[in-house]
Design a protein around this motif. Structure first.
Motif, short mmCIF file in Angstrom:
data_model
loop_
_atom_site.label_atom_id
_atom_site.label_comp_id
_atom_site.label_asym_id
_atom_site.label_seq_id
_atom_site.Cartn_x
_atom_site.Cartn_y
_atom_site.Cartn_z
N GLN A 19 0.87 -1.39 -0.09
CA GLN A 19 -0.05 0.02 0.03
C GLN A 19 0.87 1.08 0.17
O GLN A 19 0.61 2.36 -0.74
CB GLN A 19 -0.86 -0.09 1.19
CG GLN A 19 -2.15 -1.20 1.13
CD GLN A 19 -3.12 -0.86 2.03
OE1 GLN A 19 -3.48 -0.27 2.54
NE2 GLN A 19 -3.57 -2.19 2.78
N ARG A 20 1.83 1.20 1.07
CA ARG A 20 2.75 2.27 0.82
C ARG A 20 3.39 2.48 -0.56
O ARG A 20 3.75 3.75 -1.09
CB ARG A 20 3.85 2.20 1.84
CG ARG A 20 3.43 2.40 3.26
CD ARG A 20 4.37 2.13 4.44
NE ARG A 20 5.67 2.95 3.99
CZ ARG A 20 6.83 2.18 4.65
NH1 ARG A 20 6.68 1.09 5.26
NH2 ARG A 20 8.01 2.79 4.48
N ASP A 23 0.72 4.10 -2.76
CA ASP A 23 0.25 5.53 -2.19
C ASP A 23 1.49 6.70 -2.70
O ASP A 23 1.23 7.61 -2.90
CB ASP A 23 -0.09 5.44 -0.86
CG ASP A 23 -1.33 4.87 -0.50
OD1 ASP A 23 -2.04 4.72 -1.70
OD2 ASP A 23 -1.54 4.56 0.33
N ASP A 25 3.07 8.02 -0.74
CA ASP A 25 3.02 9.28 0.44
C ASP A 25 4.25 9.83 0.80
O ASP A 25 4.86 9.07 1.43
CB ASP A 25 1.85 8.88 1.37
CG ASP A 25 1.60 9.90 2.03
OD1 ASP A 25 0.16 10.50 1.68
OD2 ASP A 25 2.16 10.74 3.00
N SER A 27 4.82 11.34 3.39
CA SER A 27 4.82 10.77 5.07
C SER A 27 5.50 9.55 5.24
O SER A 27 6.06 9.21 6.23
CB SER A 27 3.58 10.82 5.64
OG SER A 27 3.01 12.03 5.69
N ALA A 28 5.40 8.62 4.47
CA ALA A 28 6.09 7.25 4.59
C ALA A 28 6.58 6.56 3.21
O ALA A 28 6.06 5.72 2.81
CB ALA A 28 4.74 6.25 5.06
N HIS A 55 -5.20 -4.20 -5.07
CA HIS A 55 -5.32 -2.86 -4.40
C HIS A 55 -5.35 -1.52 -5.45
O HIS A 55 -5.92 -0.44 -5.18
CB HIS A 55 -4.08 -2.61 -3.60
CG HIS A 55 -4.01 -3.27 -2.28
ND1 HIS A 55 -5.04 -2.91 -1.36
CD2 HIS A 55 -3.53 -4.33 -1.52
CE1 HIS A 55 -4.95 -3.65 -0.32
NE2 HIS A 55 -3.89 -4.56 -0.53
N HIS A 59 -8.29 1.11 -5.36
CA HIS A 59 -7.93 2.55 -5.52
C HIS A 59 -8.74 3.39 -6.52
O HIS A 59 -9.26 4.33 -6.41
CB HIS A 59 -6.58 2.88 -5.37
CG HIS A 59 -6.32 4.56 -5.24
ND1 HIS A 59 -6.54 5.15 -3.92
CD2 HIS A 59 -5.89 5.35 -5.97
CE1 HIS A 59 -6.00 6.42 -4.02
NE2 HIS A 59 -5.86 6.48 -5.34
N ARG A 60 -8.65 2.94 -7.66
CA ARG A 60 -9.42 3.36 -9.04
C ARG A 60 -10.73 3.65 -8.52
O ARG A 60 -11.41 4.73 -9.02
CB ARG A 60 -9.13 2.68 -10.00
CG ARG A 60 -9.67 3.21 -11.30
CD ARG A 60 -8.81 4.47 -11.99
NE ARG A 60 -9.47 4.61 -13.05
CZ ARG A 60 -9.64 6.26 -13.32
NH1 ARG A 60 -9.22 6.91 -12.48
NH2 ARG A 60 -10.33 6.41 -14.43
N LEU A 62 -12.48 3.51 -6.05
CA LEU A 62 -12.79 4.42 -4.84
C LEU A 62 -12.82 5.99 -5.26
O LEU A 62 -13.53 6.82 -5.32
CB LEU A 62 -12.28 4.19 -3.70
CG LEU A 62 -12.51 3.00 -2.94
CD1 LEU A 62 -11.35 2.79 -1.95
CD2 LEU A 62 -13.59 3.16 -2.25
N SER A 63 -11.73 6.12 -6.10
CA SER A 63 -11.27 7.62 -6.58
C SER A 63 -12.59 8.00 -7.36
O SER A 63 -12.88 9.02 -7.66
CB SER A 63 -10.14 7.77 -7.51
OG SER A 63 -8.91 7.50 -6.63
N ASP B 141 -8.85 7.65 -0.13
CA ASP B 141 -9.04 7.13 -1.32
C ASP B 141 -10.10 7.68 -2.26
O ASP B 141 -10.11 7.63 -3.42
CB ASP B 141 -9.38 5.52 -1.20
CG ASP B 141 -8.09 4.91 -0.94
OD1 ASP B 141 -6.94 5.23 -1.08
OD2 ASP B 141 -8.18 3.50 -0.44
N TYR B 147 -1.80 11.22 3.73
CA TYR B 147 -1.73 10.50 4.94
C TYR B 147 -2.01 11.70 6.06
O TYR B 147 -2.83 11.94 6.97
CB TYR B 147 -0.53 9.93 5.36
CG TYR B 147 -0.39 8.66 4.58
CD1 TYR B 147 -1.55 8.12 3.76
CD2 TYR B 147 1.01 7.92 4.65
CE1 TYR B 147 -1.24 6.82 3.25
CE2 TYR B 147 1.08 6.76 3.90
CZ TYR B 147 -0.32 6.10 3.06
OH TYR B 147 0.06 5.02 2.46
#
Lengths: 92, 188
Positions: A19-20, A23, A25, A27-28, A55, A59-60, A62-63, B141, B147
């Motif tokens: 997931q990271r 993403d 992101d 932050s991580a 996954h 995500h697609r 949900l977006s 999402d 985050y």
């Protein structure tokens, strides 16, 4: 046997980072070394490749709901007007 | 007559407008999640803009979205505490929508699959989540917050956002796993 164990450990390690990885992101972030290791594992492991694909598709999916219910443009325009009033000193 | 403004004052106001204007849409989306109502969302954003403007001298210029969303959360807590404290539970609102007729562009094939095949199982899987997990999932999402931005809205550490998000996605993925596999198979 030890090959199977190594595979299991590698799958577990990958599952905790998928997931990271997707993403990305700030932050991580994964390290470049982790990215390489994960991509190499996914290329060789059908099961983890399947999880990664699921996954990504989730995500697609949900977006897309965001795209089907956009914020009312009139509301955005009204808030822009509020902002303009603030910055022009007409409201404080 | 309006009071005289110094060049610094003018620059400060201009900078504020430039930072905030691009964030209005996401503020409205998140505000709708927090309040559950488009009308209340506008009131909340308007009040938040006023508070942000008053507090702009304390803003260091970094991460404006997170700053604004924190103000939004705090403002909501003050204004609407009696109603829906930090629900971020607009899944039903989001899901109730449908694409408008006459859309300018034809949807991509994957998007058609998503709508036609995943719609119902995804709705059920997300609805079954614990509200704390669902909140994070919707913010990251559906609303595409980072985050850190989601952490600002929910007033929890980034690590909590990550762990809740991970669990939420895993539960949803496992709940609709067979559907996802079928779709992949059909596409290949």
């Amino acid at each position: 046997m030890s090959r199977m164990l190594r595979q299991m450990i590698s799958c577990h390690w990958t599952a905790k980072r998928i997931q990271r990885y997707l993403d990305a992101d700030p932050s991580a972030p994964l390290t470049p070394g982790e990215v390489t290791r994960l991509e190499e594992h996914v290329a060789a492991c059908e099961r983890c490749r399947e999880v990664l694909g699921q996954h990504r598709l989730l995500h697609r999916a949900l977006s897309l709901w965001t795209g089907t219910r956009p914020v009312d443009q009139a509301a955005i325009d009204r808030m822009r007007s509020v902002l303009e009033d603030l910055t022009e000193g007409r409201q404080a | 007559m309006s009071p005289a403004r110094t060049p610094d004052d003018v620059a400060r106001r201009r900078a504020f407008a430039e930072v905030v204007e691009p964030e209005i849409e996401v503020m409205l989306r998140v505000a709708r999640s927090l309040t559950g109502s488009a009308v209340d969302a506008e009131d909340l954003v308007q009040e938040s803009l006023v508070r942000a403007f008053r507090a702009v001298d304390r803003f260091d210029g970094r991460h404006p979205r997170a700053w604004l969303l924190t103000i939004l959360r705090n403002t909501n807590a003050n204004l609407h505490r009696r109603r829906r404290p930090t629900t971020v539970d607009d899944w039903e609102l989001i899901h109730a929508s449908r694409p408008a007729f006459g859309a300018a562009e034809a949807p991509a094939a994957e998007d058609v699959y998503v709508h036609e095949q995943l719609d119902a199982p995804l709705r059920d899987a997300v609805a079954a989540l614990d509200p704390r997990f669902r909140s994070v999932l919707v913010l990251v999402d559906v609303h595409d917050l980072s985050y850190a931005e989601a952490a600002s809205v929910l007033d929890v550490p980034v690590g909590t956002v990550m762990s809740r998000l991970s669990r939420a996605r895993e539960r949803v993925r496992k709940a609709i796993g067979p559907t996802l596999t079928t779709i992949r198979g059909d596409q290949s």
